[in-house]
Enzyme design. Structure first.
Site, short mmCIF file in Angstrom:
data_model
loop_
_atom_site.label_atom_id
_atom_site.label_comp_id
_atom_site.label_asym_id
_atom_site.label_seq_id
_atom_site.Cartn_x
_atom_site.Cartn_y
_atom_site.Cartn_z
N ALA A 128 0.85 -1.20 0.00
CA ALA A 128 0.00 0.00 0.00
C ALA A 128 0.88 1.24 0.00
O ALA A 128 1.49 1.58 1.01
CB ALA A 128 -0.93 0.01 1.22
N GLU A 361 4.69 12.10 -1.47
CA GLU A 361 3.38 12.70 -1.13
C GLU A 361 2.33 12.36 -2.19
O GLU A 361 1.47 13.18 -2.52
CB GLU A 361 3.50 14.22 -0.98
#
Length: 385
Positions: A128, A361
């Site tokens: 993930a 990010e």
């Protein structure tokens, strides 16, 4: 007492002086050193930069998002590694300041403001990355109001040196089943694994964090309400993306400056290469794209600061600034020629650091999906597109 705008300007000016006096001209040596730059980190603490997102009532500067973006740009103009010490800490401060209980704020924020307490954010897992819905780290209720935390996080910036980690974990199935937990170092079952060997930012620990039957109390849950973690994290990530975009702008400015200075000194075919039209065209593109990225970051920061929804425009800023940085640093290498491939010249370092701002990010591919999604829902009209 100075106004908010005056205070913000003074902080930015202090950062610019620090970068000019203690970083520019020394960044190559700092980068080459094998020792952790403790004195530099201490100076960041003295400047109050670990308190950027901490409210004043808890000892922080509580600076605006546009000011935060400008600080990140100026730090990156000197040495982008500086930004890595600060950004995740400020994101963690923002999460606790906006969503923590009063007890959590009192316990952590004053020490975070001074830099005494360093805090990292743990999101990424082996399965993930940008897809936070796929997180498998679990916080299972124990029946006495507490939780048992199990899972592994990877590529956690400052993960080894942080004193506290904010961990996004699953407390229930579905998109509303994620929560953020405050996990302190030294708790039984919490161990730090290997550091990743990265292309750039070699002084930053990018660590694996392992949680095996870590016992947590109800007070470790941010806000003490389950299922709010994704919303809490995404809010902080919007500002984080603006900060990363600003960092990319600072790095682009450094690359542009290095390219111009080299072109003014390097002689080929009887004259300095800055007089060759091909070099001038590269410099013109670099300057134009850097200024455009800088302007878009300011728009994103102002939008976020105004309280408007800003996921689309912060994604735009991060996307454009990151791609611009990659191109500008490559053009810097081109202008340096063979010297750009040599470690003694900063062009080589700039080129290695640039990909980080495409990937961090949320990858730029993810930013494109966010931008398109929000455009289709009408957000583009809100900013005049």
């Amino acid at each position: 007492m100075p106004t908010s705008n005056t205070w913000d300007a003074e902080v930015v000016a202090g950062v610019q002086r620090f970068v000019r006096q203690e970083i520019i001209g020394q960044a190559q040596d700092l980068e080459a050193s094998d020792s952790y730059p403790e004195q530099i980190v201490s100076k960041l603490k003295e400047l109050g930069l670990f308190s950027i997102a901490v409210p004043q009532e808890y000892g922080g500067l509580e600076l605006s998002v546009p000011t935060y973006a400008k600080i990140m740009e100026e730090l990156a103009f000197g040495w982008t590694t500086l930004n890595c010490f600060i950004n995740s800490h400020c994101s963690a401060s923002s999460i606790l300041a906006q969503h923590g209980t009063e007890a959590q704020k009192q316990s952590y924020l004053p020490r975070m403001a001074t830099g005494e307490l360093r805090v990292a954010i743990a999101l990424t897992e082996p399965s993930a990355g940008s897809d936070l819905h796929s997180i498998r780290t679990k916080a299972t209720p124990t029946g006495n109001g507490g939780y048992m935390l199990n899972g592994t996080k990877i590529f956690i910036t400052n993960g080894a040196r942080a004193d506290v980690v904010l961990v996004l974990a699953r407390t229930a199935p579905g998109k509303d089943g994620l929560s953020i937990f405050i996990v302190e170092k030294g708790q039984p079952g919490f161990t730090v694994g290997a550091n990743a060997q990265t292309m750039g930012h070699r002084h930053i620990d990018v660590a694996e964090l392992i949680f095996q039957d870590v016992e947590l109390k109800a007070g470790n849950l941010v806000g003490e309400v389950e299922g709010q973690g994704l919303k809490q994290m995404l809010d902080a990530l919007e500002t984080g993306r603006i900060a990363m975009a600003a960092t990319a702008v600072g790095l682009s400015r450094s690359a542009l400056k290095a390219a111009r200075e080299y072109a003014e000194q390097r002689v080929a075919f009887g004259t300095e290469i800055v007089h060759h039209q091909a070099i001038q065209m590269l410099l013109a593109d670099m300057a134009t794209q850097t200024m455009a990225a800088q302007s878009l970051v300011q728009v994103a920061a102002n939008t976020k600061s105004s309280g408007q929804r800003s996921d689309m425009v912060s994604g735009m800023a991060k996307l454009f600034a990151g791609e611009t940085c990659a191109k500008v640093t490559l053009d810097c290498v081109r202008i340096h020629g063979g010297s750009g491939f040599v470690k003694g010249f900063p062009a080589e370092r700039y080129y290695r650091e640039a990909p980080y701002y495409i990937l961090t990010e949320g990858t730029n591919e993810i930013q494109k999906l966010t931008i398109a999604k929000r455009m289709l829902k009408g957000d583009a009209e809100a900013i005049g597109l």
